[in-house]
Write an enzyme that holds these catalytic residues in place. Structure first.
Site, short mmCIF file in Angstrom:
data_model
loop_
_atom_site.label_atom_id
_atom_site.label_comp_id
_atom_site.label_asym_id
_atom_site.label_seq_id
_atom_site.Cartn_x
_atom_site.Cartn_y
_atom_site.Cartn_z
N LEU A 1 47.12 36.68 26.80
CA LEU A 1 46.36 35.79 26.17
C LEU A 1 45.87 36.58 24.96
O LEU A 1 45.61 35.52 24.00
CB LEU A 1 45.44 35.13 26.87
CG LEU A 1 45.78 33.91 27.89
CD1 LEU A 1 46.66 34.51 29.11
CD2 LEU A 1 44.68 33.07 28.36
N TYR B 1 50.92 31.31 12.11
CA TYR B 1 50.47 31.37 13.16
C TYR B 1 51.65 30.65 14.17
O TYR B 1 52.05 31.43 15.09
CB TYR B 1 49.23 30.78 13.69
CG TYR B 1 48.72 30.71 14.83
CD1 TYR B 1 48.45 31.83 15.63
CD2 TYR B 1 48.50 29.28 15.55
CE1 TYR B 1 48.06 31.65 17.05
CE2 TYR B 1 47.96 29.26 16.87
CZ TYR B 1 47.65 30.34 17.40
OH TYR B 1 47.34 30.52 18.75
#
Ligand code: UDP
Length: 321
Positions: A76, A149
């Site tokens: 993560l 991103y």
């Protein structure tokens, strides 16, 4: 099991740690506290089944030492949130791409299953609704920083699929606007946290543009539940999943709801995108997950209604911290 969670001191990561500790697993967390917070894991620091290393996932020696010991990895750790990525695109690209490369290389060496946390941002500005996992990504020009991103996350997904082609068990979870306790108003999921903070402070809620852009807000318990299912089910290997609530909410509705639930006298102001994100900004107007694949393969369905999730989040902002 022994489980590594990179980014385990972050908002979603720390909830995942709590859920897995409660299931009796032994947890290893690597987090450099760039956006993660020690407060999120403070309650676990004395727990003998919890091991925290305050360092970057780019430290390969450290990562190798840990990955060698564990059975499963949830990856993560990333620079997340449109605002962070726009403010520091270089750090965003390097951490998000190189970090995942290191995790996958080492997982391949020691043959460990990896769950890669991705984002609904990979769909870019596609306005198709709902968005299925196999749908096209539509990104804007590379001169617009926001898309770096989505691109970095898309490369992470490509890398994961490449390692799966070599036989490595991987699964990809695409999170849709997760919210809940421990949200950072400056970070990921900023709109819910920002509106709650503004409403509690009696300041105006800053709705960008006309507020008719939509998102599907997903309570963190559901985000965590989907991630664990993707890790545990053999049938999930080699696939990506939308982990999201299918209820579509406009940002203006969200602002009104937060205001009502807080009982706040705050007004609502509309702020042009340029003022919030700078001149070159491009927005995603709609983002709705097609949840059928996650339901079919994982048996996953987001269950927490927006009002209930917002109440719990507001409670935490008021007194839980
Ligand atoms: N947004 C807003 N006011 C804020 C922060 C965000 O209206 O103070 C809007 C933003 O333009 C976007 C939505 O809320 O349409 C969700 O933004 P966030 O950064 O939370 O997530 P993402 O854009 O990655 O879905």
């Amino acid at each position: 099991m022994k489980i590594l969670i990179t980014g385990g001191a972050g908002y979603i990561g720390s909830h995942l740690v709590d859920a897995l500790i409660a299931q009796g697993h032994e947890l290893y967390v690597v987090d450099n506290l760039a956006t993660g917070k020690i407060d999120n894991i403070q309650h676990l620091l004395e727990n003998e089944h919890f091991h925290f290393v305050n360092d970057s996932i780019l430290n390969e020696t450290l990562m190798e030492r840990i990955i060698e010991q564990v059975d499963l990895i949830y990856h993560l750790a990333a620079v997340v949130g449109v605002k962070h990525v726009i403010d520091n695109p270089l750090r965003g690209i390097l951490t998000n791409v190189r970090g995942t490369e290191i995790v996958l290389e080492l997982a391949y060496k020691y043959w460990r299953k990896v769950v890669i946390a991705s984002s609904s941002e990979v769909y870019g500005k596609s306005e198709k609704a709902p968005l299925a996992e196999e749908d096209d990504s539509i990104l804007g020009p590379t001169a617009v920083g926001r898309w770096s991103y989505a691109l970095a996350k898309a490369i992470d997904e490509h890398l994961a699929f490449i390692y799966h082609d070599k036989g490595l068990p991987i699964s990809i979870v695409r999170y849709f606007n997760s919210y809940g306790p421990r949200l950072d108003p400056r970070g990921y999921g900023s709109v819910v946290a920002k509106f709650i903070n503004q409403a509690l402070a009696g300041k105006p809620l800053t709705v960008f543009s006309d507020g008719q852009q939509t998102r599907c807000f997903t309570y963190v318990d559901d985000t965590v539940k989907g991630s664990i299912l993707a890790a545990n089910l053999k049938g999930a290997e080699g696939q990506s999943f939308n982990i999201g609530n299918s209820r579509e909410t406009t940002i203006l509705e969200l602002a009104q709801l937060v205001k009502k639930l807080v009982g706040s006298p705050s007004g609502i102001v509309h702020v042009p995108y340029e003022r919030a994100y700078g001149a070159d900004f491009e927005e995603t107007r709609r983002r709705v997950p097609d949840v059928r694949k996650a339901e079919r393969v994982l048996g996953f369905r987001a269950e927490v209604p927006l009002e209930e999730g917002l109440r719990k989040t507001i409670d935490w902002f008021q007194c839980g911290r």
